[in-house]
Design a protein around this motif. Structure first.
Motif, PDB file in Angstrom:
ATOM      1  N   ASP A   1       8.359  -3.644  -2.036  1.00  0.00           N
ATOM      2  CA  ASP A   1       6.866  -4.058  -1.916  1.00  0.00           C
ATOM      3  C   ASP A   1       6.023  -2.887  -1.204  1.00  0.00           C
ATOM      4  O   ASP A   1       6.450  -2.046  -0.198  1.00  0.00           O
ATOM      5  CB  ASP A   1       6.557  -5.030  -1.014  1.00  0.00           C
ATOM      6  CG  ASP A   1       7.320  -6.462  -1.546  1.00  0.00           C
ATOM      7  OD1 ASP A   1       6.917  -6.396  -3.004  1.00  0.00           O
ATOM      8  OD2 ASP A   1       8.138  -7.164  -1.391  1.00  0.00           O
ATOM      9  N   VAL A   2       5.016  -2.570  -1.763  1.00  0.00           N
ATOM     10  CA  VAL A   2       4.026  -1.565  -0.708  1.00  0.00           C
ATOM     11  C   VAL A   2       3.298  -2.258   0.011  1.00  0.00           C
ATOM     12  O   VAL A   2       2.866  -1.869   1.151  1.00  0.00           O
ATOM     13  CB  VAL A   2       3.127  -0.990  -1.878  1.00  0.00           C
ATOM     14  CG1 VAL A   2       2.288   0.179  -1.177  1.00  0.00           C
ATOM     15  CG2 VAL A   2       3.873  -0.218  -2.943  1.00  0.00           C
ATOM     16  N   LEU A   3       2.723  -3.461  -0.274  1.00  0.00           N
ATOM     17  CA  LEU A   3       2.004  -4.311   0.815  1.00  0.00           C
ATOM     18  C   LEU A   3       2.815  -5.670   0.960  1.00  0.00           C
ATOM     19  O   LEU A   3       3.259  -6.303  -0.076  1.00  0.00           O
ATOM     20  CB  LEU A   3       0.352  -4.603   0.100  1.00  0.00           C
ATOM     21  CG  LEU A   3      -0.406  -3.719   0.161  1.00  0.00           C
ATOM     22  CD1 LEU A   3      -1.653  -3.702  -0.656  1.00  0.00           C
ATOM     23  CD2 LEU A   3      -0.600  -2.787   1.301  1.00  0.00           C
ATOM     24  N   LYS A   4       2.931  -5.921   2.103  1.00  0.00           N
ATOM     25  CA  LYS A   4       3.672  -7.460   2.519  1.00  0.00           C
ATOM     26  C   LYS A   4       2.824  -8.291   3.264  1.00  0.00           C
ATOM     27  O   LYS A   4       2.852  -8.221   4.469  1.00  0.00           O
ATOM     28  CB  LYS A   4       4.877  -6.977   3.337  1.00  0.00           C
ATOM     29  CG  LYS A   4       5.699  -5.865   2.615  1.00  0.00           C
ATOM     30  CD  LYS A   4       6.606  -5.306   3.464  1.00  0.00           C
ATOM     31  CE  LYS A   4       7.421  -4.179   3.192  1.00  0.00           C
ATOM     32  NZ  LYS A   4       7.986  -3.388   4.151  1.00  0.00           N
ATOM     33  N   GLY A   5       2.192  -9.227   2.379  1.00  0.00           N
ATOM     34  CA  GLY A   5       1.636 -10.126   3.062  1.00  0.00           C
ATOM     35  C   GLY A   5       0.430  -9.763   3.862  1.00  0.00           C
ATOM     36  O   GLY A   5       0.309 -10.127   5.097  1.00  0.00           O
TER      37      GLY A   5
ATOM     38  N   ALA B   1       1.437   3.921   4.005  1.00  0.00           N
ATOM     39  CA  ALA B   1       1.370   2.807   4.691  1.00  0.00           C
ATOM     40  C   ALA B   1       0.878   1.757   3.918  1.00  0.00           C
ATOM     41  O   ALA B   1       0.903   0.386   3.927  1.00  0.00           O
ATOM     42  CB  ALA B   1       0.653   2.920   5.833  1.00  0.00           C
ATOM     43  N   GLY B   2       0.048   2.176   2.655  1.00  0.00           N
ATOM     44  CA  GLY B   2      -0.377   1.099   1.693  1.00  0.00           C
ATOM     45  C   GLY B   2      -1.837   1.137   1.785  1.00  0.00           C
ATOM     46  O   GLY B   2      -2.593   0.339   1.148  1.00  0.00           O
ATOM     47  N   LYS B   3      -2.492   2.030   2.406  1.00  0.00           N
ATOM     48  CA  LYS B   3      -3.900   2.170   2.494  1.00  0.00           C
ATOM     49  C   LYS B   3      -4.556   2.138   1.236  1.00  0.00           C
ATOM     50  O   LYS B   3      -5.525   1.322   0.918  1.00  0.00           O
ATOM     51  CB  LYS B   3      -4.401   3.138   3.697  1.00  0.00           C
ATOM     52  CG  LYS B   3      -3.642   3.107   5.027  1.00  0.00           C
ATOM     53  CD  LYS B   3      -4.425   4.313   5.694  1.00  0.00           C
ATOM     54  CE  LYS B   3      -4.072   5.513   5.179  1.00  0.00           C
ATOM     55  NZ  LYS B   3      -3.168   6.514   5.470  1.00  0.00           N
ATOM     56  N   THR B   4      -4.469   3.359   0.665  1.00  0.00           N
ATOM     57  CA  THR B   4      -5.039   3.692  -0.488  1.00  0.00           C
ATOM     58  C   THR B   4      -4.726   2.422  -1.471  1.00  0.00           C
ATOM     59  O   THR B   4      -5.691   2.056  -2.381  1.00  0.00           O
ATOM     60  CB  THR B   4      -4.635   4.928  -1.353  1.00  0.00           C
ATOM     61  OG1 THR B   4      -5.029   6.009  -0.168  1.00  0.00           O
ATOM     62  CG2 THR B   4      -5.414   5.240  -2.577  1.00  0.00           C
ATOM     63  N   THR B   5      -3.644   1.829  -1.691  1.00  0.00           N
ATOM     64  CA  THR B   5      -3.072   0.785  -2.372  1.00  0.00           C
ATOM     65  C   THR B   5      -3.976  -0.443  -2.142  1.00  0.00           C
ATOM     66  O   THR B   5      -4.569  -1.089  -3.231  1.00  0.00           O
ATOM     67  CB  THR B   5      -1.676   0.410  -2.216  1.00  0.00           C
ATOM     68  OG1 THR B   5      -0.797   1.565  -2.480  1.00  0.00           O
ATOM     69  CG2 THR B   5      -1.037  -0.652  -3.181  1.00  0.00           C
TER      70      THR B   5
ATOM     71  N   MET C   1      -4.826  -1.308  11.724  1.00  0.00           N
ATOM     72  CA  MET C   1      -3.592  -0.442  11.519  1.00  0.00           C
ATOM     73  C   MET C   1      -2.602  -0.806  10.578  1.00  0.00           C
ATOM     74  O   MET C   1      -2.373  -2.006  10.787  1.00  0.00           O
ATOM     75  CB  MET C   1      -2.911   0.134  12.984  1.00  0.00           C
ATOM     76  CG  MET C   1      -1.819   1.097  12.594  1.00  0.00           C
ATOM     77  SD  MET C   1      -1.566   1.999  14.002  1.00  0.00           S
ATOM     78  CE  MET C   1       0.237   2.676  13.410  1.00  0.00           C
ATOM     79  N   LEU C   2      -2.336  -0.208   9.440  1.00  0.00           N
ATOM     80  CA  LEU C   2      -1.448  -0.788   8.417  1.00  0.00           C
ATOM     81  C   LEU C   2      -0.158   0.165   8.776  1.00  0.00           C
ATOM     82  O   LEU C   2      -0.156   1.326   8.932  1.00  0.00           O
ATOM     83  CB  LEU C   2      -1.944  -0.244   6.927  1.00  0.00           C
ATOM     84  CG  LEU C   2      -1.630  -1.180   5.948  1.00  0.00           C
ATOM     85  CD1 LEU C   2      -1.916  -2.648   6.397  1.00  0.00           C
ATOM     86  CD2 LEU C   2      -2.362  -0.749   4.804  1.00  0.00           C
ATOM     87  N   PHE C   3       0.823  -0.509   8.770  1.00  0.00           N
ATOM     88  CA  PHE C   3       2.393   0.281   8.904  1.00  0.00           C
ATOM     89  C   PHE C   3       3.220  -0.448   8.022  1.00  0.00           C
ATOM     90  O   PHE C   3       3.532  -1.779   7.958  1.00  0.00           O
ATOM     91  CB  PHE C   3       2.816   0.179  10.096  1.00  0.00           C
ATOM     92  CG  PHE C   3       4.202   0.667  10.645  1.00  0.00           C
ATOM     93  CD1 PHE C   3       4.262   2.096  10.523  1.00  0.00           C
ATOM     94  CD2 PHE C   3       5.391  -0.287  10.740  1.00  0.00           C
ATOM     95  CE1 PHE C   3       5.529   2.599  10.900  1.00  0.00           C
ATOM     96  CE2 PHE C   3       6.496   0.473  10.919  1.00  0.00           C
ATOM     97  CZ  PHE C   3       6.668   1.878  11.065  1.00  0.00           C
ATOM     98  N   ARG C   4       3.694   0.076   6.970  1.00  0.00           N
ATOM     99  CA  ARG C   4       4.725  -0.239   6.000  1.00  0.00           C
ATOM    100  C   ARG C   4       4.255  -1.486   5.306  1.00  0.00           C
ATOM    101  O   ARG C   4       5.114  -2.345   5.133  1.00  0.00           O
ATOM    102  CB  ARG C   4       6.283  -0.285   6.522  1.00  0.00           C
ATOM    103  CG  ARG C   4       6.877   0.946   7.205  1.00  0.00           C
ATOM    104  CD  ARG C   4       8.081   0.814   7.814  1.00  0.00           C
ATOM    105  NE  ARG C   4       8.928   0.281   6.786  1.00  0.00           N
ATOM    106  CZ  ARG C   4       9.547   1.229   5.973  1.00  0.00           C
ATOM    107  NH1 ARG C   4       9.618   2.206   5.899  1.00  0.00           N
ATOM    108  NH2 ARG C   4      10.550   0.644   5.124  1.00  0.00           N
ATOM    109  N   GLY C   5       3.095  -1.798   5.064  1.00  0.00           N
ATOM    110  CA  GLY C   5       2.658  -2.414   4.179  1.00  0.00           C
ATOM    111  C   GLY C   5       2.130  -3.839   5.132  1.00  0.00           C
ATOM    112  O   GLY C   5       1.856  -4.892   4.226  1.00  0.00           O
ATOM    113  N   GLU C   6       2.080  -3.767   6.298  1.00  0.00           N
ATOM    114  CA  GLU C   6       1.508  -5.028   7.072  1.00  0.00           C
ATOM    115  C   GLU C   6       0.498  -4.222   8.149  1.00  0.00           C
ATOM    116  O   GLU C   6       0.774  -3.227   8.287  1.00  0.00           O
ATOM    117  CB  GLU C   6       2.932  -5.444   8.005  1.00  0.00           C
ATOM    118  CG  GLU C   6       3.955  -6.236   7.023  1.00  0.00           C
ATOM    119  CD  GLU C   6       5.249  -6.645   7.623  1.00  0.00           C
ATOM    120  OE1 GLU C   6       5.215  -7.603   8.295  1.00  0.00           O
ATOM    121  OE2 GLU C   6       6.299  -5.556   7.859  1.00  0.00           O
ATOM    122  N   ILE C   7      -0.544  -5.232   8.293  1.00  0.00           N
ATOM    123  CA  ILE C   7      -1.342  -4.755   9.282  1.00  0.00           C
ATOM    124  C   ILE C   7      -0.769  -5.415  10.713  1.00  0.00           C
ATOM    125  O   ILE C   7      -0.264  -6.357  11.034  1.00  0.00           O
ATOM    126  CB  ILE C   7      -2.619  -5.541   9.016  1.00  0.00           C
ATOM    127  CG1 ILE C   7      -3.424  -5.219   7.794  1.00  0.00           C
ATOM    128  CG2 ILE C   7      -3.494  -5.525  10.384  1.00  0.00           C
ATOM    129  CD1 ILE C   7      -4.572  -5.617   7.445  1.00  0.00           C
TER     130      ILE C   7
END
Lengths: 295, 239, 522
Positions: free
Chosen positions: C328-332, C351-355, C476-482
């Motif tokens: 997963d790139v974004l997790k919930g 971290a998934g920002k652009t995604t 702040m996004l870190f590994r697909g989580e805020i």
């Protein structure tokens, strides 16, 4: 994707290339039902060794269909031969034409399967290691093309995404026109950025006389042994063709082998050639088994 | 003063190229005569394989021996990559590809010799993705010649698009269709046979037709803008 | 011995009225690092290219350029290719071949080196730069930082004595940029290579360089050590009518200049440690207690506003991956952005920002969760070139071809295209890339104007100072989580590492100071 590397693929790319050239050319030239059968069997065995079930899927998807077509088409269109089996209208369908077709079908199948194996073994950088020596400029182009293609694909996606949100949604643009517009954007991007690539090449000395070629592959002793054996076998097989031991003609009447001494030795040489990758693989397997048992 | 890519191609070793092509033609004719008169089994199959080689060799020797200009080699690579990416990425139908259109445009913009190299390399490289086979050398010759004749017949100064469109459509049948399938025709029977020729070629007719339509459509949409872009980049290189 | 000596160099592009370089005099000892600073269009790149004639554009040259006591024009192409390394801004365009190992060997092949020697040198260079683990990779699979490191390694493989770097970190994120500059420093320290680099972002570079040359309008405006330049900057030297020398100096120095407090001529604050030395010297012990939350008064009000306002963008428990078999790139992710808000999304690479931006504008679909946006969306992609449909730029650039513009100008054109779309929601991916201080200020004004018109703006950026200036709210996004979401000033004030240089410099000394002007208005 997990790619299995068989032992023969670990030989020098030059050795691989020489091998495929030899088997493909001989399969084309030695038009003999037995050698054709051996060639197809060898190619199939090696293909399975390389890609397992996938190779069979390939075989039945295309080569097999062309093979069936050949078996059918040749006797329908060629009416040479002296033994008619039955007639379609006024035209005889002969036993000879049928046998010729069967032989041709083996040739087509084997050549296609050898090409399949070739594709698996001679990956782009292995091909370049061979071609770079003979055709340095073309092989650099080849490498640069392989560099550009993923970049282009990547950029095409980026352009598509950007266009979707560039505020043009409202305008009614036809699908074809939009596609051509994006293609045109992609072309501009590729061409314009290529100027910088060309500068980077000149900056690093491209265009100086006396360019050398580096591939990272090294010839080993076993490559020498393999190529020596390959030459011996190939010469033997060609000798068989010249002396008539491997003679085959379908028309006007099926005729196999002209020489007195029989063709066993020649066929054996050809068989060894076709099954060489499999033999190497088994030998290596045994060696490992032995090593492990010693530990 | 530096010269444009096309000028480089024209000038460097024109004599050598002429000799090479003459040798290629003579060898091809010789092989054809041998096939016609020797009566060797499947002589025609061997002949076309050899001719393939005699066509490819002069172009590649000429390309290899030409001056190594970075900008030439970069443009050639970019056009091949565009053609291949076009074959891999597009569109609405399996045969609806811009590849022949791009090869033709390349030939017009970068000269006949480079047109051949771009066409044949496009075939070769794209078969790395679609699978190499006995058809590869024939396809290389076919697409190479499409690029070559585009460079011979047209120049970027030409006003009218119509002749290019006609050439594009015809080349899909005459060069692409006929040459690519020649190995199938000649492997099935021992001598060229009208029945197999008709059967094999008629099977390819529909795909070739789609390809021809695609080529015309893409030439119509892309030829003028892309030629302009290449011209601009060539001028920019010289600054 | 002098590595480079430039005497009265004047360079004029064909057809130009004014010279691009005028009367440049410069000399540099061997083994030194020289950093050339200056606003866009001041002639930095032209000067660099004049040191390597193979890449020098056409134009009229007067004066002389000597490299290692030899006139550079007399060097053969081979000597230039081997002896002068050159790396430019765009990591992608410089890579020629498809494989990392081949790229390293390319320069040596051109020089006609024997394959056995190539094998050895390539192995050495791969070891030096730590490339072994991706040595066999496709060049297209590398990250931007790896690509630029590869370009550096490929330039170093022929062991040049002089290395020219033209804004080498302009396209990199801060972490990759720091890694790259560390590699540059190592090249200098361990091999003694003379290095000349041009830079935009000065915070990292000033402490790296032995000498700094500031250019203005094609001339040398100032030349000396970092401290010499800093002194001039504090005195208010201007580079042109838009940019002052101080604008391109590190933020600790800007803070010092803004506060006019304390005298440290002897140790001007150029980085975070020297900034702390200065700050701790001027702050009374008692003063610390008074600080508190004086910098957040507007935040409480903003919070009230937000609850009342409707949401422009709402992301509810969104999960995303590129395909089924990948992680997963974004997790919930949950996210709410109110109408008329400027929202900044921060986080490291991958971290998934652009995604997340791509999900917002419909370029990708979440496999779980909901994304809703009220109103039309316009997006500024990371690559400005993906927006150039026409062969003329238009707007302030008139008839020029978009690809004839410099990197910063292309970014400005892209911003212009996006802002002209008249959307309700603007998504901006790295909007400050390549912009100099003047245009950054203008962009901030532009964003504030849009906000006043009730537009919603979502920014993804690595530029923390910019976000601290312009954003109402940050996440702040870190590994697909805020992992954190707060009003902008509070967000940066509470972050330890992920905050502005001034924030790091004043932590524990002045609470809540994030920008140079905060220190000034203390």
């Amino acid at each position: 994707m997990y790619l299995r590397h068989d032992e023969f693929t670990k030989y020098h790319p030059g050795t691989n290339f020489a091998y495929f050239c030899a088997v493909i050319i001989l399969s084309l030239v030695i038009f003999h039902p037995v050698t054709m059968g051996i060639s197809l069997a060898g190619a199939l065995v090696y293909a399975i060794l390389l890609r397992g079930g996938k190779s069979l899927k390939f075989f039945f998807s295309m080569p097999f269909i062309i093979m069936i077509l050949t078996v059918i088409l040749n006797p329908i269109f060629v009416h040479k031969g002296i033994t008619p089996l039955f007639y379609i209208g006024d035209s005889p369908v002969t036993k000879e034409a049928f046998i010729y077709g069967a032989c041709a079908t083996l040739m087509i199948g084997s050549v296609m399967m050898w090409f399949y194996c070739y594709s698996q073994v001679m990956t782009s950088d292995r091909f370049m290691a061979v071609a770079g020596r003979v055709m340095p400029k073309s092989s650099l182009v080849f490498s640069m093309v392989l560099r550009f293609i993923p970049r282009l694909k990547n950029q095409a996606v980026k352009i598509r995404n950007a266009r979707r949100n560039a505020g043009t949604n409202g305008e009614a643009v036809s699908k074809t026109k939009e596609a051509a517009g994006q293609m045109s954007m992609l072309t501009t991007w590729a061409l314009e950025n290529s100027i910088e690539t060309s500068d980077a090449m000149r900056s690093r000395g491209y265009g100086l006389p006396g360019r050398t070629h580096y591939s990272g592959y090294k010839m080993q002793a076993r490559d020498g042994v393999f190529i020596a054996l390959l030459i011996i076998f190939a010469v033997t097989v060609i000798a068989g063709k010249i002396t008539g031991a491997l003679f085959f003609a379908a028309y006007p009447q099926v005729k196999i082998g002209l020489s007195e001494g029989g063709s066993g030795a020649y066929i054996a040489a050809f068989a060894l050639m076709c099954f060489a990758p499999a033999v190497i693989e088994i030998a290596e397997e045994l060696r490992w088994k032995q090593l492990e048992s010693k530990i | 003063m530096d010269k444009g890519v096309k000028d480089i191609t024209k000038e460097s070793g024109a004599r050598r190229d002429a000799l090479l092509f003459a040798a290629g033609v003579i060898c091809s004719v010789g092989v054809m005569l041998w096939a016609g008169f020797s009566g060797v089994d499947r002589a025609y199959l061997y002949a076309v394989i050899l001719i393939c080689f005699f066509v490819l060799a002069p172009f590649y020797i000429s390309f290899e021996k030409g001056e190594p200009y970075a900008r030439e080699i970069v443009l050639v690579s970019v056009m091949i990559a565009l053609a291949v990416a076009g074959r891999a990425a597009f569109f609405w139908a399996p045969q609806f590809k811009p590849i022949i259109a791009i090869v033709i445009i390349s030939g017009i913009a970068l000269g006949a010799r480079n047109g051949f190299v771009i066409g044949s390399m496009s075939a070769f490289v794209s078969n790395f993705f679609f699978g190499q086979g006995p058809w590869t050398p024939f396809q290389m010759v076919a697409w190479g010649l499409i690029g070559f004749f585009a460079g011979v017949f047209f120049s970027e100064k030409g006003r009218s698009l119509l002749p290019i469109l006609i050439y594009g459509a015809l080349s899909c049948f005459v060069l692409h269709g006929a040459i690519t399938d020649i190995w199938t025709v000649l492997s099935i029977t021992d001598k060229p046979n009208l029945g197999t020729v008709i059967t094999v070629y008629s099977a390819g007719l529909i795909p070739d037709l789609i390809l021809a339509i695609a080529t015309v459509v893409f030439l119509l949409l892309l030829a003028v803008p892309i030629l302009k872009k290449i011209k601009r980049v060539q001028e920019k290189y010289e600054i | 011995m002098e590595a480079v000596r430039i005497k009265d160099l004047t360079f004029t592009y064909p057809g130009a009225d004014l010279p691009a370089l005028e009367g440049i005099n410069l000399s540099l000892e061997e083994g030194r690092i020289l950093c050339i600073l200056g606003p866009t269009g001041c002639g930095k790149t032209t000067l660099l290219k004049n040191l390597k004639p193979i890449v020098r554009p056409h134009g009229e040259i007067r004066g002389s350029v000597e490299i290692f006591m030899g006139e550079v024009g007399d060097l053969s192409q081979r000597e230039q290719a081997a002896g002068i390394g050159y790396v430019t801004q765009n990591p992608e365009n410089q890579i020629v071949t498809d494989k990392v190992w081949h790229e390293l060997a390319f320069g040596l092949e051109n020089l006609g080196t024997e394959p056995e020697t190539i094998r050895r040198k390539v192995a050495e260079i791969a070891g030096f730069f730590g490339i072994e683990s991706w040595y066999k990779n496709m060049t297209s699979e590398l990250s931007g930082g790896q690509k630029q490191l590869l370009n550096l390694a490929a330039a170093m493989v022929s062991s040049p004595r002089l290395l020219l770097l033209d804004e080498p970190t302009a396209q990199l994120d801060p972490v990759a940029a720091a890694d790259f500059l560390a590699a540059v420093k190592r090249v200098n320290l361990e091999l003694g290579t003379t290095i000349i680099l041009t830079e935009h972002r000065t915070d990292e570079v000033v402490s790296l360089a032995d000498k700094i040359c500031v250019m203005k309008d094609g001339q040398v405006g100032a030349y000396g050590t970092a401290r010499d330049i800093a002194r001039k900057a504090v005195q208010g030297e201007r580079l042109n009518d838009k940019v002052s020398l101080l604008d391109i100096m590190p933020q600790p120095l800007q803070a010092y200049a803004a506060s006019e407090d304390g005298d440290c001529e002897w140790d001007l604050p150029l980085d975070v440690p020297s900034g702390r030395r200065w700050l701790s010297g001027i702050i009374e012990v008692g003063e610390l207690a008074e600080q508190g939350s004086q910098h957040f008064p507007e935040d409480a009000k903003a919070k009230e506003d937000r609850t009342a306002k409707e949401h422009a963008v709402e992301v509810k428990k969104v999960w995303y991956r590129y395909d089924k078999n990948r992680s997963d790139v974004l997790k919930g992710v949950n996210l709410k952005v109110s109408k008329g808000e400027v929202f900044a999304l921060l986080g490291g690479n991958g971290a998934g920002k652009t995604t997340l931006l791509n999900l917002l504008c419909g370029n990708a679909k979440a496999y779980r969760g909901e994304v809703s946006a009220k109103g039309s969306i316009a997006m500024l992609p990371q690559d400005p070139q993906t927006l150039f449909l026409d062969d003329t730029a238009g707007g302030e650039f008139g008839e020029r071809h978009p690809y004839d513009l410099s990197g910063g100008e292309q970014q400005r054109l892209a911003l212009e295209i996006v802002f002209s779309a008249d959307a309700d929601i603007y998504l901006l991916d790295e909007p400050t890339k390549g912009l100099d201080p003047y245009y950054k200020k203008k962009l901030i004004e532009q964003i504030r104007k849009l906000k006043d018109e009730g537009k919603t703006i979502i920014i993804v950026s690595h530029d923390m100072t910019f976000c601290a200036r312009v954003a109402d709210k940050c996440a702040m996004l870190f590994r697909g989580e805020i992992v954190s979401e707060e009003a902008a000033r509070k967000f940066f004030a509470e972050n330890m590492y992920y905050t502005t240089p001034v924030g790091r410099m004043s932590r524990g000394l002045i609470e809540g100071a994030l920008l140079p002007e905060d220190i000034g208005s203390r």
